[in-house]
Write a protein that holds these residues in place. Structure first.
Motif, short mmCIF file in Angstrom:
data_model
loop_
_atom_site.label_atom_id
_atom_site.label_comp_id
_atom_site.label_asym_id
_atom_site.label_seq_id
_atom_site.Cartn_x
_atom_site.Cartn_y
_atom_site.Cartn_z
N MET A 175 -14.86 0.28 -5.55
CA MET A 175 -14.38 1.26 -4.60
C MET A 175 -14.09 0.61 -3.24
O MET A 175 -13.07 0.89 -2.64
CB MET A 175 -15.41 2.36 -4.44
N LYS A 176 -14.99 -0.26 -2.79
CA LYS A 176 -14.81 -0.92 -1.51
C LYS A 176 -13.51 -1.76 -1.50
O LYS A 176 -12.77 -1.75 -0.53
CB LYS A 176 -16.01 -1.81 -1.21
N LYS A 177 -13.29 -2.44 -2.62
CA LYS A 177 -12.11 -3.30 -2.72
C LYS A 177 -10.82 -2.48 -2.66
O LYS A 177 -9.85 -2.88 -2.03
CB LYS A 177 -12.18 -4.10 -4.01
N SER A 178 -10.82 -1.31 -3.28
CA SER A 178 -9.61 -0.48 -3.28
C SER A 178 -9.32 0.07 -1.88
O SER A 178 -8.15 0.21 -1.50
CB SER A 178 -9.75 0.66 -4.28
N ILE A 179 -10.36 0.35 -1.12
CA ILE A 179 -10.17 0.80 0.27
C ILE A 179 -9.52 -0.29 1.09
O ILE A 179 -8.58 -0.04 1.85
CB ILE A 179 -11.52 1.24 0.88
N PHE A 180 -10.01 -1.52 0.93
CA PHE A 180 -9.43 -2.63 1.69
C PHE A 180 -8.01 -2.95 1.24
O PHE A 180 -7.18 -3.36 2.06
CB PHE A 180 -10.33 -3.86 1.61
N LYS A 181 -7.72 -2.78 -0.03
CA LYS A 181 -6.34 -2.99 -0.49
C LYS A 181 -5.40 -1.97 0.14
O LYS A 181 -4.28 -2.29 0.54
CB LYS A 181 -6.26 -2.93 -2.02
N THR A 182 -5.86 -0.73 0.25
CA THR A 182 -5.06 0.31 0.90
C THR A 182 -4.88 -0.01 2.38
O THR A 182 -3.78 0.13 2.92
CB THR A 182 -5.74 1.68 0.73
N LEU A 183 -5.96 -0.43 3.04
CA LEU A 183 -5.86 -0.82 4.45
C LEU A 183 -4.90 -1.99 4.64
O LEU A 183 -4.13 -2.02 5.62
CB LEU A 183 -7.24 -1.22 4.98
N ALA A 184 -4.91 -2.95 3.72
CA ALA A 184 -4.01 -4.10 3.82
C ALA A 184 -2.55 -3.66 3.73
O ALA A 184 -1.69 -4.17 4.45
CB ALA A 184 -4.34 -5.12 2.73
N LYS A 185 -2.27 -2.71 2.85
CA LYS A 185 -0.89 -2.20 2.72
C LYS A 185 -0.47 -1.48 4.00
O LYS A 185 0.67 -1.61 4.45
CB LYS A 185 -0.78 -1.27 1.53
N MET A 186 -1.39 -0.71 4.57
CA MET A 186 -1.08 0.00 5.82
C MET A 186 -0.86 -0.99 6.96
O MET A 186 0.04 -0.81 7.79
CB MET A 186 -2.21 0.97 6.17
N ASN A 187 -1.68 -2.04 7.01
CA ASN A 187 -1.53 -3.06 8.06
C ASN A 187 -0.15 -3.70 7.98
O ASN A 187 0.49 -3.95 8.99
CB ASN A 187 -2.59 -4.14 7.91
N LYS A 188 0.27 -3.97 6.77
CA LYS A 188 1.56 -4.64 6.57
C LYS A 188 2.71 -3.79 7.08
O LYS A 188 3.67 -4.29 7.66
CB LYS A 188 1.76 -4.98 5.09
N LYS A 189 2.59 -2.48 6.92
CA LYS A 189 3.66 -1.59 7.35
C LYS A 189 3.59 -1.24 8.83
O LYS A 189 4.61 -1.09 9.48
CB LYS A 189 3.63 -0.30 6.53
N LEU A 190 2.38 -1.10 9.36
CA LEU A 190 2.22 -0.57 10.72
C LEU A 190 2.06 -1.62 11.81
O LEU A 190 2.53 -1.42 12.93
CB LEU A 190 1.01 0.38 10.76
N LEU A 191 1.38 -2.72 11.50
CA LEU A 191 1.07 -3.70 12.54
C LEU A 191 2.13 -4.80 12.58
O LEU A 191 2.75 -5.12 11.57
CB LEU A 191 -0.31 -4.30 12.29
N PRO A 192 2.33 -5.40 13.75
CA PRO A 192 3.35 -6.44 13.88
C PRO A 192 2.97 -7.71 13.13
O PRO A 192 1.79 -8.02 12.95
CB PRO A 192 3.40 -6.70 15.39
N ASN A 193 4.00 -8.44 12.70
CA ASN A 193 3.81 -9.71 12.01
C ASN A 193 4.04 -10.83 13.02
O ASN A 193 5.18 -11.13 13.37
CB ASN A 193 4.77 -9.82 10.83
#
Length: 50
Positions: free
Chosen positions: A1-19
């Motif tokens: 469960m913890k890993k799936s939360i972080f995977k979701t956060l990683a996808k959101m980071n990729k879309k929302l935060l600057p590269n």
């Protein structure tokens, strides 16, 4: 469960935060906010891969 939360956060980071890699940001000249964003993205990515 913890890993799936972080995977979701990683996808959101990729879309929302600057590269900063594509912007060729020099870490020595980065502001505190930019360093905080880099640290956050690193922490989330590390936890999503474990």
């Amino acid at each position: 469960m913890k890993k799936s939360i972080f995977k979701t956060l990683a996808k959101m980071n990729k879309k929302l935060l600057p590269n900063y890699t594509k912007q060729e940001l020099d870490l020595r000249k980065a502001t505190k906010m930019q360093k905080a964003i880099i640290g956050w993205k690193l922490w989330v990515t590390k936890n999503s891969l474990d």
